[in-house]
Design an enzyme around this catalytic site. Structure first.
Site, PDB file in Angstrom:
ATOM      1  N   GLY A 120     -40.054  -2.361  54.573  1.00  0.00           N
ATOM      2  CA  GLY A 120     -40.017  -2.496  53.112  1.00  0.00           C
ATOM      3  C   GLY A 120     -39.239  -3.723  52.680  1.00  0.00           C
ATOM      4  O   GLY A 120     -38.608  -4.400  53.493  1.00  0.00           O
TER       5      GLY A 120
ATOM      6  N   ARG B  64     -34.851  -7.245  50.674  1.00  0.00           N
ATOM      7  CA  ARG B  64     -34.137  -8.250  49.877  1.00  0.00           C
ATOM      8  C   ARG B  64     -35.080  -8.989  48.937  1.00  0.00           C
ATOM      9  O   ARG B  64     -34.739 -10.043  48.417  1.00  0.00           O
ATOM     10  CB  ARG B  64     -33.444  -9.256  50.778  1.00  0.00           C
ATOM     11  CG  ARG B  64     -34.401  -9.925  51.746  1.00  0.00           C
ATOM     12  CD  ARG B  64     -33.732 -11.087  52.371  1.00  0.00           C
ATOM     13  NE  ARG B  64     -34.495 -11.554  53.503  1.00  0.00           N
ATOM     14  CZ  ARG B  64     -34.200 -12.642  54.178  1.00  0.00           C
ATOM     15  NH1 ARG B  64     -33.159 -13.351  53.822  1.00  0.00           N
ATOM     16  NH2 ARG B  64     -34.923 -13.021  55.193  1.00  0.00           N
TER      17      ARG B  64
ATOM     18  N   LYS C  90     -37.063 -13.653  46.447  1.00  0.00           N
ATOM     19  CA  LYS C  90     -36.606 -13.310  47.801  1.00  0.00           C
ATOM     20  C   LYS C  90     -35.126 -13.657  47.920  1.00  0.00           C
ATOM     21  O   LYS C  90     -34.752 -14.806  47.691  1.00  0.00           O
ATOM     22  CB  LYS C  90     -37.451 -14.100  48.816  1.00  0.00           C
ATOM     23  CG  LYS C  90     -37.189 -13.754  50.263  1.00  0.00           C
ATOM     24  CD  LYS C  90     -38.228 -14.423  51.161  1.00  0.00           C
ATOM     25  CE  LYS C  90     -37.874 -14.280  52.631  1.00  0.00           C
ATOM     26  NZ  LYS C  90     -38.851 -14.977  53.490  1.00  0.00           N
TER      27      LYS C  90
ATOM     28  N   ASP D 167     -27.562  -7.313  53.844  1.00  0.00           N
ATOM     29  CA  ASP D 167     -26.962  -7.655  52.547  1.00  0.00           C
ATOM     30  C   ASP D 167     -27.941  -7.928  51.406  1.00  0.00           C
ATOM     31  O   ASP D 167     -27.529  -8.131  50.263  1.00  0.00           O
ATOM     32  CB  ASP D 167     -26.001  -8.848  52.708  1.00  0.00           C
ATOM     33  CG  ASP D 167     -26.728 -10.111  53.177  1.00  0.00           C
ATOM     34  OD1 ASP D 167     -27.967 -10.073  53.328  1.00  0.00           O
ATOM     35  OD2 ASP D 167     -26.043 -11.130  53.394  1.00  0.00           O
TER      36      ASP D 167
ATOM     37  N   ARG E 132     -41.198 -16.795  45.376  1.00  0.00           N
ATOM     38  CA  ARG E 132     -42.370 -16.949  46.228  1.00  0.00           C
ATOM     39  C   ARG E 132     -43.618 -16.479  45.489  1.00  0.00           C
ATOM     40  O   ARG E 132     -43.605 -15.441  44.834  1.00  0.00           O
ATOM     41  CB  ARG E 132     -42.157 -16.121  47.508  1.00  0.00           C
ATOM     42  CG  ARG E 132     -43.340 -16.123  48.432  1.00  0.00           C
ATOM     43  CD  ARG E 132     -42.923 -15.754  49.831  1.00  0.00           C
ATOM     44  NE  ARG E 132     -42.721 -14.311  49.994  1.00  0.00           N
ATOM     45  CZ  ARG E 132     -42.386 -13.754  51.164  1.00  0.00           C
ATOM     46  NH1 ARG E 132     -42.195 -14.502  52.232  1.00  0.00           N
ATOM     47  NH2 ARG E 132     -42.218 -12.448  51.252  1.00  0.00           N
TER      48      ARG E 132
ATOM     49  N   ARG F 157     -49.791  -6.445  53.411  1.00  0.00           N
ATOM     50  CA  ARG F 157     -49.654  -6.834  54.815  1.00  0.00           C
ATOM     51  C   ARG F 157     -50.302  -5.771  55.681  1.00  0.00           C
ATOM     52  O   ARG F 157     -50.509  -4.639  55.212  1.00  0.00           O
ATOM     53  CB  ARG F 157     -48.165  -6.877  55.211  1.00  0.00           C
ATOM     54  CG  ARG F 157     -47.275  -7.536  54.214  1.00  0.00           C
ATOM     55  CD  ARG F 157     -45.914  -6.812  54.142  1.00  0.00           C
ATOM     56  NE  ARG F 157     -45.097  -7.390  53.049  1.00  0.00           N
ATOM     57  CZ  ARG F 157     -44.249  -8.370  53.229  1.00  0.00           C
ATOM     58  NH1 ARG F 157     -44.039  -8.856  54.424  1.00  0.00           N
ATOM     59  NH2 ARG F 157     -43.582  -8.851  52.200  1.00  0.00           N
TER      60      ARG F 157
ATOM     61  N   ASP G 128     -45.832  -6.912  59.876  1.00  0.00           N
ATOM     62  CA  ASP G 128     -45.397  -6.960  58.471  1.00  0.00           C
ATOM     63  C   ASP G 128     -45.442  -8.396  57.941  1.00  0.00           C
ATOM     64  O   ASP G 128     -45.297  -8.623  56.743  1.00  0.00           O
ATOM     65  CB  ASP G 128     -43.985  -6.391  58.307  1.00  0.00           C
ATOM     66  CG  ASP G 128     -42.975  -7.084  59.197  1.00  0.00           C
ATOM     67  OD1 ASP G 128     -43.167  -7.084  60.425  1.00  0.00           O
ATOM     68  OD2 ASP G 128     -41.998  -7.643  58.670  1.00  0.00           O
ATOM     69  N   ASN G 129     -45.669  -9.362  58.836  1.00  0.00           N
ATOM     70  CA  ASN G 129     -45.801 -10.756  58.403  1.00  0.00           C
ATOM     71  C   ASN G 129     -47.239 -11.236  58.545  1.00  0.00           C
ATOM     72  O   ASN G 129     -47.488 -12.428  58.643  1.00  0.00           O
ATOM     73  CB  ASN G 129     -44.864 -11.655  59.215  1.00  0.00           C
ATOM     74  CG  ASN G 129     -43.398 -11.339  58.951  1.00  0.00           C
ATOM     75  OD1 ASN G 129     -43.059 -10.790  57.908  1.00  0.00           O
ATOM     76  ND2 ASN G 129     -42.543 -11.660  59.888  1.00  0.00           N
TER      77      ASN G 129
ATOM     78  N   ASP H  81     -44.021 -15.667  55.321  1.00  0.00           N
ATOM     79  CA  ASP H  81     -42.736 -15.451  55.954  1.00  0.00           C
ATOM     80  C   ASP H  81     -42.371 -16.557  56.923  1.00  0.00           C
ATOM     81  O   ASP H  81     -42.605 -16.480  58.125  1.00  0.00           O
ATOM     82  CB  ASP H  81     -42.671 -14.073  56.622  1.00  0.00           C
ATOM     83  CG  ASP H  81     -41.531 -13.287  56.023  1.00  0.00           C
ATOM     84  OD1 ASP H  81     -40.567 -13.938  55.606  1.00  0.00           O
ATOM     85  OD2 ASP H  81     -41.608 -12.054  55.943  1.00  0.00           O
TER      86      ASP H  81
HETATM   87  P1  AMP Z   1     -38.438 -10.630  58.092  1.00  0.00           P
HETATM   88  O1  AMP Z   1     -37.844 -10.844  59.436  1.00  0.00           O
HETATM   89  O2  AMP Z   1     -37.938 -11.584  57.044  1.00  0.00           O
HETATM   90  O3  AMP Z   1     -39.922 -10.504  58.118  1.00  0.00           O
HETATM   91  O4  AMP Z   1     -37.870  -9.225  57.597  1.00  0.00           O
HETATM   92  C1  AMP Z   1     -38.077  -8.026  58.295  1.00  0.00           C
HETATM   93  C2  AMP Z   1     -37.454  -6.888  57.526  1.00  0.00           C
HETATM   94  O5  AMP Z   1     -36.048  -7.050  57.430  1.00  0.00           O
HETATM   95  C3  AMP Z   1     -37.953  -6.723  56.109  1.00  0.00           C
HETATM   96  O6  AMP Z   1     -37.988  -5.351  55.817  1.00  0.00           O
HETATM   97  C4  AMP Z   1     -36.900  -7.428  55.293  1.00  0.00           C
HETATM   98  O7  AMP Z   1     -36.851  -6.972  53.975  1.00  0.00           O
HETATM   99  C5  AMP Z   1     -35.641  -7.058  56.057  1.00  0.00           C
HETATM  100  N1  AMP Z   1     -34.558  -8.039  55.880  1.00  0.00           N
HETATM  101  C6  AMP Z   1     -34.462  -9.278  56.424  1.00  0.00           C
HETATM  102  N2  AMP Z   1     -33.326  -9.886  56.035  1.00  0.00           N
HETATM  103  C7  AMP Z   1     -32.686  -9.032  55.214  1.00  0.00           C
HETATM  104  C8  AMP Z   1     -31.445  -9.071  54.493  1.00  0.00           C
HETATM  105  N3  AMP Z   1     -30.641 -10.122  54.528  1.00  0.00           N
HETATM  106  N4  AMP Z   1     -31.133  -7.978  53.774  1.00  0.00           N
HETATM  107  C9  AMP Z   1     -31.929  -6.903  53.724  1.00  0.00           C
HETATM  108  N5  AMP Z   1     -33.071  -6.797  54.381  1.00  0.00           N
HETATM  109  C10 AMP Z   1     -33.467  -7.842  55.131  1.00  0.00           C
HETATM  110 MG    MG Z   2     -41.264 -10.304  56.758  1.00  0.00          MG
END
Ligand code: AMP
Ligand code: MG
Length: 489
Positions: A86, A89, A109, A121, A172, A179, A250-251, A260
């Site tokens: 989900g 952030r 984002k 965070d 974005r 996805r 998810d990407n 992403d």
């Molecule tokens: P990503 O690697 O950017 O595709 O993110 C994978 C998952 O990790 C997604 O559910 C993002 O929302 C979550 N995520 C990545 N970075 C953060 C962050 N700094 N705080 C909260 N969730 C994160």
């Molecule tokens: Mg992602």
């Protein structure tokens, strides 16, 4: 200033998302804004006010008509299924209809901790925000389907990764944020109705030509259509030496956009085993694996739709499996089309694949820069161009290959000058080279955005020679450390 919202996702049943307002930041400041994109989205820029824009793009103010939410999705990360990822952030403000009549998502984002944050965070450091801005806009300039960057703001707050960094928020724009992982979220909960709703939304938004297909058939056709777009997308990445770096489900966008930009990078010296991401230890997402990872992701997508394809589940599986197999020849054809273009070929001949492969082998043997080798090849339609030979540590294989290629060019319908010209139009001179991107981010961290702005400008017109900007075309100096991208985004 904002165009009118046409809310779609917020009108889905409540269990598709969590309503969530962006968390305000201390001192928002607009550091990048994409005017041409804003205009295309229907923003009214006549009374543009940078401070007001900063408030909106930081999430401190929510524009009228928006209903911010965090989307639910799941995903396979490096092959491991996580049933609940989900938006941890990111916040979807809503959809707008752009000047071309297309629905577009507007997402912030780095907008703060959501119920999907899983202890992280909810924020984004400035470096990764600007990196996504630069690379996604560069991809757009290169003609690759991609999410876009509308704005970047700094927050006046620090985020802690390996070291404290300035915080930022990226706005974005996407055809949608549907996805493979969105489908997986509901399939994992046996919520067939939700999967059907998503499939219908995907058809309506991205594949309207499938709308009159019969039930069952339409979902199979959806898988086929998504597979076609992914095949074309990954082929275009391969033609540019682009490595996504984190092709988790998810990407993987249902609309077929690159989405992403985390540990992504462009390869310099050609080596199909190249991996940049520090967390990709097994090389799962290496350059040469990308087409097959996309296929693996498509198989996960097809699985979510099996119950909707045919009441006879065995038959549904057989049909979906066959379809996923068809991705292979489809991808191969897309790739060959991309490579033919890069070599200046319009006609299709039996021996073209072998010709392309021999060039790639020569490039690998010579450790030639992928981008410049193709660019300078266009100067060698007649004679061995010094700029081309110089790129090869060892040019033996290349010298053997060039006459073969020229023989093939002679069978094209146009002259050599026209061939050289069409090669210049598809083989970029400027790509977001890692050392240039890093340099721009380092300056921005010291509050100097001039290198970032210059790089944006250079990358907006990647195939046209820009006098005075020769340096931007050059590979990293040999002394540069081996480039690694970190997933601390
Ligand atoms: P990503 O690697 O950017 O595709 O993110 C994978 C998952 O990790 C997604 O559910 C993002 O929302 C979550 N995520 C990545 N970075 C953060 C962050 N700094 N705080 C909260 N969730 C994160
Ligand atoms: Mg992602």
């Amino acid at each position: 200033m904002f165009p009118e919202f046409t809310l779609r996702y917020a009108r889905l049943p409540e269990h598709f998302f969590l309503r969530f307002d962006p968390v305000p930041v201390k001192a928002p400041r607009l550091v990048a804004f994409n005017r041409p994109l804003a205009e295309q989205l229907g923003f009214d820029l006549a009374a543009f006010d940078a401070q007001q824009a900063a408030e909106w793009f930081a999430g401190n103010a929510v524009p009228a008509g928006a209903e911010p939410l965090a989307q639910a999705y799941a995903g396979h990360q490096f092959g491991q299924f996580n049933p609940r990822l989900g938006d941890g952030r990111a916040v979807l403000l809503g959809e707008v209809t752009d000047r071309a009549g297309r629905l577009r998502d507007i997402q912030l984002k780095g907008a703060g901790m959501t119920p999907f944050s899983r202890g992280a965070d909810g924020r984004a450091p400035l470096g990764p925000v600007l990196r996504e801005y630069l690379v996604s806009e560069a991809m757009h300039g290169l003609g690759v389907p991609t999410t876009r960057a509308l704005a970047a703001v700094t927050t006046g707050e620090r985020v802690f990764r390996r070291v404290p960094e300035p915080g930022a928020v990226l706005t974005r724009i996407a055809a949608s944020h549907l996805r493979v992982g969105t489908f997986q979220y509901f399939a994992a909960r046996d919520d067939l109705e939700a999967v059907r709703t998503l499939a219908e939304m995907a058809i309506e938004r991205h594949y309207p030509e499938l709308q009159d297909r019969a039930r069952g058939e339409r979902y199979l056709a959806l898988v086929a259509a998504v597979a076609e777009r992914q095949a074309a997308l990954v082929a275009s990445w391969m033609g540019l030496g682009f490595i996504h770096g984190v092709m988790n489900t998810d990407n993987c966008s249902i609309a077929g956009e690159t989405i992403d930009y985390g540990p992504c990078a462009f390869m310099e010296a050609y080596d199909p085993a190249t991996v940049f991401s520090s967390i990709d230890e097994g090389g799962r997402y290496a350059y040469r694996n990308q087409p097959w990872i996309a296929q693996w992701n498509l198989a996960r997508f097809a699985e979510t739709l099996i119950p909707l394809i045919d009441d006879d589940q065995e038959r549904a599986v057989a049909r979906a499996t066959e379809l996923i197999k068809r991705y292979e020849p489809r991808y191969e054809a897309e790739w060959l089309a991309v490579m033919r273009e890069k070599l200046g070929l319009v006609k299709e001949e039996e021996g073209d694949r072998a010709l392309v492969e021999a060039l790639l082998e020569a490039m690998q043997a010579g450790r030639a820069d992928f981008t410049l080798a193709f660019r300078h090849l266009g100067e060698a339609v007649e004679d061995d161009a010094p700029a081309l030979l110089e790129l090869f540590e060892n040019d033996e294989a290349l010298k053997a290959w060039l006459p073969r290629w020229r023989e093939r060019l002679a069978r094209e319908d146009v002259g050599l000058e026209a061939i050289a010209e069409r090669m210049r139009a598809v083989n970029p001179l400027y790509i977001p080279r890692n050392h240039r991107v890093e340099e721009a981010l380092a300056a921005a961290a010291e509050d100097d955005f001039a290198p970032f702005d210059t790089l944006r400008e250079v990358l907006a017109d990647p195939c046209t020679e820009q006098p005075g900007r020769e340096d931007f075309a050059r590979p990293a100096p040999a002394t540069a450390a081996v480039f690694r991208t970190f997933c601390g985004t």
